[in-house]
Design a protein around this motif. Structure first.
Motif, PDB file in Angstrom:
ATOM      1  N   LEU A   1       0.821  -1.205   0.000  1.00 44.24           N
ATOM      2  CA  LEU A   1       0.000   0.000   0.000  1.00 44.24           C
ATOM      3  C   LEU A   1       0.859   1.262   0.000  1.00 44.24           C
ATOM      4  N   GLN A   2       1.946   1.246   0.757  1.00 43.64           N
ATOM      5  CA  GLN A   2       2.841   2.400   0.762  1.00 43.64           C
ATOM      6  C   GLN A   2       3.449   2.626  -0.616  1.00 43.64           C
ATOM      7  N   ALA A   3       3.886   1.543  -1.274  1.00 46.35           N
ATOM      8  CA  ALA A   3       4.482   1.676  -2.607  1.00 46.35           C
ATOM      9  C   ALA A   3       3.488   2.231  -3.613  1.00 46.35           C
ATOM     10  N   ALA A   4       2.210   1.892  -3.425  1.00 46.81           N
ATOM     11  CA  ALA A   4       1.157   2.393  -4.316  1.00 46.81           C
ATOM     12  C   ALA A   4       0.655   3.761  -3.899  1.00 46.81           C
TER      13      ALA A   4
ATOM     14  N   THR B   1     -15.590 -20.732 -12.083  1.00 52.07           N
ATOM     15  CA  THR B   1     -14.727 -21.257 -13.139  1.00 52.07           C
ATOM     16  C   THR B   1     -13.419 -20.486 -13.316  1.00 52.07           C
ATOM     17  N   TYR B   2     -13.225 -19.415 -12.555  1.00 43.69           N
ATOM     18  CA  TYR B   2     -11.986 -18.645 -12.696  1.00 43.69           C
ATOM     19  C   TYR B   2     -11.778 -17.794 -11.453  1.00 43.69           C
ATOM     20  N   THR B   3     -10.565 -17.284 -11.308  1.00 45.44           N
ATOM     21  CA  THR B   3     -10.204 -16.422 -10.186  1.00 45.44           C
ATOM     22  C   THR B   3      -9.846 -15.034 -10.703  1.00 45.44           C
ATOM     23  N   ILE B   4     -10.338 -14.014 -10.023  1.00 38.43           N
ATOM     24  CA  ILE B   4      -9.998 -12.631 -10.360  1.00 38.43           C
ATOM     25  C   ILE B   4      -8.868 -12.205  -9.423  1.00 38.43           C
ATOM     26  N   ARG B   5      -7.677 -12.148  -9.947  1.00 37.07           N
ATOM     27  CA  ARG B   5      -6.484 -11.910  -9.135  1.00 37.07           C
ATOM     28  C   ARG B   5      -6.087 -10.441  -9.063  1.00 37.07           C
ATOM     29  N   LEU B   6      -6.985  -9.541  -9.393  1.00 37.16           N
ATOM     30  CA  LEU B   6      -6.650  -8.123  -9.439  1.00 37.16           C
ATOM     31  C   LEU B   6      -6.529  -7.552  -8.018  1.00 37.16           C
ATOM     32  N   PRO B   7      -5.566  -6.659  -7.807  1.00 33.71           N
ATOM     33  CA  PRO B   7      -5.292  -6.147  -6.456  1.00 33.71           C
ATOM     34  C   PRO B   7      -6.045  -4.852  -6.142  1.00 33.71           C
ATOM     35  N   TYR B   8      -7.363  -4.912  -6.074  1.00 33.91           N
ATOM     36  CA  TYR B   8      -8.141  -3.715  -5.780  1.00 33.91           C
ATOM     37  C   TYR B   8      -7.766  -3.164  -4.403  1.00 33.91           C
ATOM     38  N   VAL B   9      -7.709  -1.840  -4.298  1.00 34.14           N
ATOM     39  CA  VAL B   9      -7.203  -1.229  -3.067  1.00 34.14           C
ATOM     40  C   VAL B   9      -8.287  -1.118  -2.002  1.00 34.14           C
ATOM     41  N   ARG B  10      -9.363  -0.383  -2.260  1.00 39.89           N
ATOM     42  CA  ARG B  10     -10.385  -0.205  -1.224  1.00 39.89           C
ATOM     43  C   ARG B  10     -11.031  -1.531  -0.860  1.00 39.89           C
ATOM     44  N   TRP B  11     -11.546  -2.238  -1.841  1.00 40.43           N
ATOM     45  CA  TRP B  11     -12.350  -3.419  -1.585  1.00 40.43           C
ATOM     46  C   TRP B  11     -11.532  -4.562  -0.975  1.00 40.43           C
ATOM     47  N   SER B  12     -10.301  -4.692  -1.394  1.00 38.99           N
ATOM     48  CA  SER B  12      -9.498  -5.859  -1.001  1.00 38.99           C
ATOM     49  C   SER B  12      -8.398  -5.502  -0.016  1.00 38.99           C
TER      50      SER B  12
END
Length: 406
Positions: free
Chosen positions: A22-25, A364-375
């Protein structure tokens, strides 16, 4: 890693890596619901049509590929995400002392103060993107009850940890906004709406607002706030179903029940009782907790989204599992172990060694996206809370952990 044998080291490592991510982002990034910020979509006439906005949002949310860069969606800070990270940092300050985490928390709080929603005398916040719900359209920056609650809870966390009077004053100002712009009195009932101008009742956020008023009243001694909190809580308690559940909202198209919103509701009722000393809703709380535990967890510990369906397995449900069990850990010695198991499941199934949590596992699949607020913000708060609670635990008692809401 066994679920019932989660050592401190994996939790500490997770919190450290997630904090560094989070700091890097710079605490900025994408969100599952930010698709309408696309420069491409905003250039189309369809942007003014509800169903086009809904389709765009849901398509972006469900996609395993991140198309935001291609479609011109900016990476930005989200006020609610910032607030959750502040609450996480206050938990880290409990463990390591106020200097580093405290300074970072104060910088983020200063950012929140500078990025309040314009046009209102009181402090309030909205999302950094426009969003289309089933019931209303909220343009970018529209103040909403969920953002305001998360920010005010973070301010109270910071005030209690670091002692700045300005933080309490801002939280109190947010309560003023809720009363002036979101309070609904109709037909002998009292509740809080989601955004100004739309009177639909959403039970989890209305109860969370009541809990915020109760917490603020406990700091300021204002009986008016705690009396209003009781009125608002009573509205939703009277609408609890026989099986212990609550509908998400009172509109005809909101008659569903899900995991993390139920967790928000349970924490809100628990906090109301804690801060007011009023136990009149204890029966509803216990009935609701029994429903939540009975219906939202698969045999392998996976936190289901809906009572009757395993998928999607959402990181938000994982974070709320940890926070909800921590809320009850002072009175229930088994709750801390259940929070540990929830964290272990998330680390096994949703954690990336790159230092962030995945969004969802679908059928059937995984969403590997690194959302900031939600995740990331929610899991940072949940895991930091778990770490602080475990550090404070004794053989006979576990320290209670307060939780802000979504």
């Amino acid at each position: 890693m066994e679920a019932d044998d989660l050592k401190l080291a994996p939790v500490e490592s997770c919190v450290a890596k997630l904090h560094a991510y989070l700091q890097a982002a710079d605490y900025a990034g994408y969100d599952p619901y930010d698709g309408l910020q696309s420069r491409v979509f905003r250039a189309l006439p369809l942007r003014n049509w509800k169903w086009a906005r809904t389709a765009m949002t849901q398509g972006m949310k469900r996609s395993p590929w991140n198309l935001r860069g291609l479609l011109g969606v900016p990476r930005e800070r989200n006020p609610k995400g910032i607030a959750l990270c502040v609450s996480a940092l206050t938990r880290l300050a409990q463990i390591s002392g106020p200097q580093d985490a405290g300074q970072e928390a104060r910088r983020l709080l200063d950012w929140l103060a500078e990025h309040r929603a314009p046009g209102y005398a009181s402090f309030c916040w909205g999302y950094n993107f426009g969003w289309q719900s089933r019931s209303f359209w909220a343009p970018r920056g529209t103040p909403n009850v969920a953002c305001c609650i998360a920010a005010a809870e973070a301010l109270l966390d910071a005030h209690e940890q670091f002692g700045r009077p300005a933080d309490l004053a801002m939280a109190h100002s947010t309560c003023d906004f809720l009363r002036e712009h979101l309070l609904v009195r109709a037909g002998g009932e009292t509740y809080f709406r989601y955004i100004p101008g739309n009177d639909i009742a959403f039970h989890n956020v209305s109860l969370q607002a009541a809990a915020l008023l109760a917490r603020t009243a406990a700091r300021t001694g204002e009986a008016e706030l705690s009396d209003l909190a009781a009125e608002v809580a009573g509205f939703s308690v009277r609408r609890q179903k026989e099986d212990g559940s609550w509908d998400y909202g009172e509109s005809h198209n909101q008659r569903w029940t899900d995991n993390f919103h139920t967790g928000f509701t349970l924490i809100a009722l628990s906090r109301y009782a804690r801060y007011t000393g009023d136990d009149r809703f204890r029966g509803a709380l216990e009935k609701g907790r029994a429903f939540w535990e009975r219906n939202f967890f698969a045999a392998d510990g996976a936190p289901k989204y809906y009572p009757d369906a395993r998928y999607p397995l959402d990181v938000h449900s994982s974070a709320q599992t940890i926070l909800t069990y921590l809320e009850f850990s002072a009175a229930d010695p088994g709750a801390l172990e259940k929070a540990n198991r929830g964290a272990a499941w998330a680390l096994r199934n949703l954690w990336s060694e790159e230092g962030y949590f995945y969004f969802q596992i679908r059928r059937t699949y995984t969403i590997r996206l690194p959302y900031v607020r939600w995740s990331q913000a929610w899991m940072f708060y949940a895991m930091a809370s778990l770490l602080a609670s475990r550090r404070a635990a004794t053989p006979t008692q576990t320290a209670p952990v307060s939780a802000p809401f979504s």
